[in-house]
Design a protein around this motif. Structure first.
Motif, PDB file in Angstrom:
ATOM      1  N   SER A  62       1.013  -1.263  -0.348  1.00 51.61           N
ATOM      2  CA  SER A  62      -0.128  -0.185  -0.065  1.00 51.61           C
ATOM      3  C   SER A  62       0.847   1.449   0.126  1.00 51.61           C
ATOM      4  CB  SER A  62      -1.028  -0.263   0.749  1.00 51.61           C
ATOM      5  OG  SER A  62      -0.559  -0.139   2.625  1.00 51.61           O
ATOM      6  N   HIS A  63       2.429   1.473   0.108  1.00 53.03           N
ATOM      7  CA  HIS A  63       3.331   1.952   0.387  1.00 53.03           C
ATOM      8  C   HIS A  63       4.339   2.534  -0.945  1.00 53.03           C
ATOM      9  CE1 HIS A  63       0.998   2.539   4.333  1.00 53.03           C
ATOM     10  NE2 HIS A  63       1.335   3.797   3.968  1.00 53.03           N
ATOM     11  N   GLY A  64       4.741   3.862  -1.603  1.00 55.70           N
ATOM     12  CA  GLY A  64       5.245   4.103  -2.185  1.00 55.70           C
ATOM     13  C   GLY A  64       5.096   4.611  -2.824  1.00 55.70           C
ATOM     14  N   ALA A  65       5.833   5.574  -3.571  1.00 49.81           N
ATOM     15  CA  ALA A  65       5.955   6.354  -4.248  1.00 49.81           C
ATOM     16  C   ALA A  65       4.578   6.908  -4.586  1.00 49.81           C
ATOM     17  CB  ALA A  65       6.669   6.526  -5.762  1.00 49.81           C
ATOM     18  N   VAL A  66       3.976   6.308  -5.366  1.00 53.92           N
ATOM     19  CA  VAL A  66       2.218   6.191  -5.729  1.00 53.92           C
ATOM     20  C   VAL A  66       1.923   5.353  -4.341  1.00 53.92           C
ATOM     21  CG1 VAL A  66      -0.081   6.261  -6.679  1.00 53.92           C
ATOM     22  CG2 VAL A  66       2.897   7.003  -7.483  1.00 53.92           C
ATOM     23  N   PRO A  67       0.927   6.005  -3.620  1.00 58.11           N
ATOM     24  CA  PRO A  67      -0.314   5.229  -2.389  1.00 58.11           C
ATOM     25  C   PRO A  67      -0.495   4.526  -2.278  1.00 58.11           C
ATOM     26  CG  PRO A  67       0.423   7.972  -1.655  1.00 58.11           C
ATOM     27  CD  PRO A  67       0.864   7.658  -2.335  1.00 58.11           C
ATOM     28  N   VAL A  68      -1.379   3.603  -2.600  1.00 55.46           N
ATOM     29  CA  VAL A  68      -2.489   2.659  -3.757  1.00 55.46           C
ATOM     30  C   VAL A  68      -3.640   2.123  -1.874  1.00 55.46           C
ATOM     31  CG1 VAL A  68      -2.901   0.211  -3.940  1.00 55.46           C
ATOM     32  CG2 VAL A  68      -1.024   1.367  -4.893  1.00 55.46           C
ATOM     33  N   ASP A  69      -4.609   2.134  -2.417  1.00 58.77           N
ATOM     34  CA  ASP A  69      -5.640   1.918  -1.207  1.00 58.77           C
ATOM     35  C   ASP A  69      -6.333   0.452  -1.588  1.00 58.77           C
ATOM     36  OD1 ASP A  69      -8.294   1.479   0.274  1.00 58.77           O
ATOM     37  OD2 ASP A  69      -9.159   3.409  -0.436  1.00 58.77           O
ATOM     38  N   LEU A  70      -5.439  -0.362  -0.560  1.00 54.77           N
ATOM     39  CA  LEU A  70      -6.187  -1.592  -1.267  1.00 54.77           C
ATOM     40  C   LEU A  70      -7.026  -2.226  -1.170  1.00 54.77           C
ATOM     41  CD1 LEU A  70      -3.270  -3.574   1.177  1.00 54.77           C
ATOM     42  CD2 LEU A  70      -2.538  -2.842  -1.913  1.00 54.77           C
ATOM     43  N   PHE A  71      -7.976  -1.992  -0.367  1.00 58.59           N
ATOM     44  CA  PHE A  71      -9.521  -1.736   0.226  1.00 58.59           C
ATOM     45  C   PHE A  71     -10.036  -1.897  -1.479  1.00 58.59           C
ATOM     46  CE2 PHE A  71      -7.759  -1.913   4.214  1.00 58.59           C
ATOM     47  CZ  PHE A  71      -8.325  -3.868   3.820  1.00 58.59           C
ATOM     48  N   HIS A  72      -9.957  -0.038  -1.517  1.00 57.96           N
ATOM     49  CA  HIS A  72     -11.178   0.275  -2.677  1.00 57.96           C
ATOM     50  C   HIS A  72     -10.149   0.859  -3.960  1.00 57.96           C
ATOM     51  CE1 HIS A  72     -13.487   0.369   0.633  1.00 57.96           C
ATOM     52  NE2 HIS A  72     -14.474   0.230   0.410  1.00 57.96           N
ATOM     53  N   PRO A  73      -9.578   0.349  -4.564  1.00 52.53           N
ATOM     54  CA  PRO A  73      -8.629   0.675  -5.631  1.00 52.53           C
ATOM     55  C   PRO A  73      -9.347   1.503  -6.775  1.00 52.53           C
ATOM     56  CG  PRO A  73      -8.656  -1.406  -5.693  1.00 52.53           C
ATOM     57  CD  PRO A  73      -8.998  -0.935  -4.613  1.00 52.53           C
ATOM     58  N   ASP A  74      -8.320   2.319  -7.238  1.00 54.42           N
ATOM     59  CA  ASP A  74      -9.503   2.862  -9.094  1.00 54.42           C
ATOM     60  C   ASP A  74      -8.623   2.148 -10.023  1.00 54.42           C
ATOM     61  OD1 ASP A  74      -6.699   3.696  -9.074  1.00 54.42           O
ATOM     62  OD2 ASP A  74      -7.943   6.007  -8.385  1.00 54.42           O
ATOM     63  N   GLU A  75      -8.628   2.637 -10.968  1.00 53.27           N
ATOM     64  CA  GLU A  75      -8.671   1.552 -12.274  1.00 53.27           C
ATOM     65  C   GLU A  75      -6.823   1.554 -12.365  1.00 53.27           C
ATOM     66  OE1 GLU A  75      -8.158  -0.849 -15.487  1.00 53.27           O
ATOM     67  OE2 GLU A  75      -9.451  -0.364 -13.700  1.00 53.27           O
ATOM     68  N   LEU A  76      -5.694   3.065 -11.972  1.00 55.31           N
ATOM     69  CA  LEU A  76      -4.757   2.914 -11.977  1.00 55.31           C
ATOM     70  C   LEU A  76      -4.046   2.473 -10.796  1.00 55.31           C
ATOM     71  CD1 LEU A  76      -1.702   4.721 -13.709  1.00 55.31           C
ATOM     72  CD2 LEU A  76      -2.337   6.159 -11.497  1.00 55.31           C
TER      73      LEU A  76
END
Length: 319
Positions: A21-35
């Motif tokens: 979930s963490h990095g240069a671009v944070p990612v929401d693991l539960f409600h991710p968008d297409e990107l």
């Protein structure tokens, strides 16, 4: 034992999902968008999986080298196996093509280990200090050879630097599957041989008197350690000291029997390298990445110095 496996397993899962979930671009693991979904599935998940498998493989390889050489300071980095494997990979890339990277890395990793064992053996006895010095010599020679190849092939310098610093930018699901299969086989062998490994931790005479085929066991462990190191280096470059830090910390915590030390080394090694990879991605600003091999080498160098100071009297008595 189940309690410790559960605790280490939960810690690994925590670090694993935190790294996803963490990095240069944070990612929401539960409600991710297409990107975010594409970043997660195509980039971050294979990278984190390869980091976990590499950490587990290097930890297991270091543990096997320590059993072979009867020295807690042995691992794929201090024995020169990592640098030898990287040299083989670089030679294959420059002269034979990417198809030969893994066989070349495996051959030179095994060749470097055999050289270290021959130099460090005297009348059938392994000398710990001589082993460390021999590992340093092999490591230095392999690193110098890689530097020479960098100088001679300047147009390929960017790709060759990867083998010196280590990283998981080239992670793919196919590489993860291949490394996982080899790791599973190597771990299964170690658990099958766990009673014999415990006996080798005492001395050669006790192991032989108990019916352990010591020479064959050491050859098999040496081959598996070299195989794990070569495959990991082929996929991830040189990542030092993981196999030294992880088993030693577990032994300090009281995990001495092989049937516990092996699975815990896998879980702890995977967690350690996933966490190191996460730090390498978030420590620098503006999306820059710190090579994970640089980070582990810095930590490992300090830990190695601590072990040398702590165990210097014991090492002196074993010369």
């Amino acid at each position: 034992m189940r309690r410790y496996l559960l605790l280490f397993g939960l810690f690994f899962l925590l670090v694993f999902f935190l790294s996803l979930s963490h990095g240069a671009v944070p990612v929401d693991l539960f409600h991710p968008d297409e990107l975010s979904r594409r970043i997660l599935l195509e980039v971050r998940l294979p990278r984190v999986l390869l980091a976990a498998l590499s950490g587990a493989s290097l930890s297991l390889a270091g543990l096997y080298f320590q059993y072979v050489m009867q020295n807690p300071l042995a691992d794929s980095f201090t024995t020169g196996a990592s640098a030898s494997a990287a040299l083989g990979a670089v030679l294959a890339l420059l002269f034979f093509g990417e198809t030969w990277v893994l066989p070349s890395a495996l051959f030179l990793a095994f060749l470097g280990l055999v050289a270290v064992l021959r130099i460090a053996s005297l009348r059938g006895r392994l000398l710990p200090v001589t082993m460390l010095l021999a590992g340093i010599v092999v490591n230095t020679f392999a690193s110098a050879s890689i530097s020479l190849l960098k100088f001679l092939a300047q147009e390929s310098v960017a790709s060759l630097v990867f083998w010196l610093m280590g990283g998981f930018q080239n992670a793919t699901y196919l590489r993860c599957a291949g490394l996982a299969a080899i790791l599973f086989g190597a771990c299964f062998y170690g658990l099958y041989r766990a009673p014999a490994l415990d006996l080798t931790a005492f001395d050669d005479e006790t192991a032989r008197a108990s019916g352990v085929p010591l020479y064959r066991l050491r050859r098999e462990l040496l081959f598996l350690g070299a195989l794990l190191t070569a495959v990991t280096v082929s996929f991830s470059g040189i990542i030092g000291f993981v196999g030294l830090i992880v088993p030693h910390l577990l032994r300090l915590a009281g995990f001495l029997r092989a049937e516990m030390l092996l699975p815990l080394s896998l879980l702890f090694g995977a967690s350690f390298l996933v966490l190191a990879d996460l730090l390498s991605r978030v420590l620098l600003s503006q999306g820059q990445e710190l090579p994970v091999g640089v980070l582990t080498s810095a930590l490992g160098g300090l830990f190695f110095l601590y072990l040398l100071v702590k165990r210097r009297r014991e090492l002196y008595e074993l010369v």
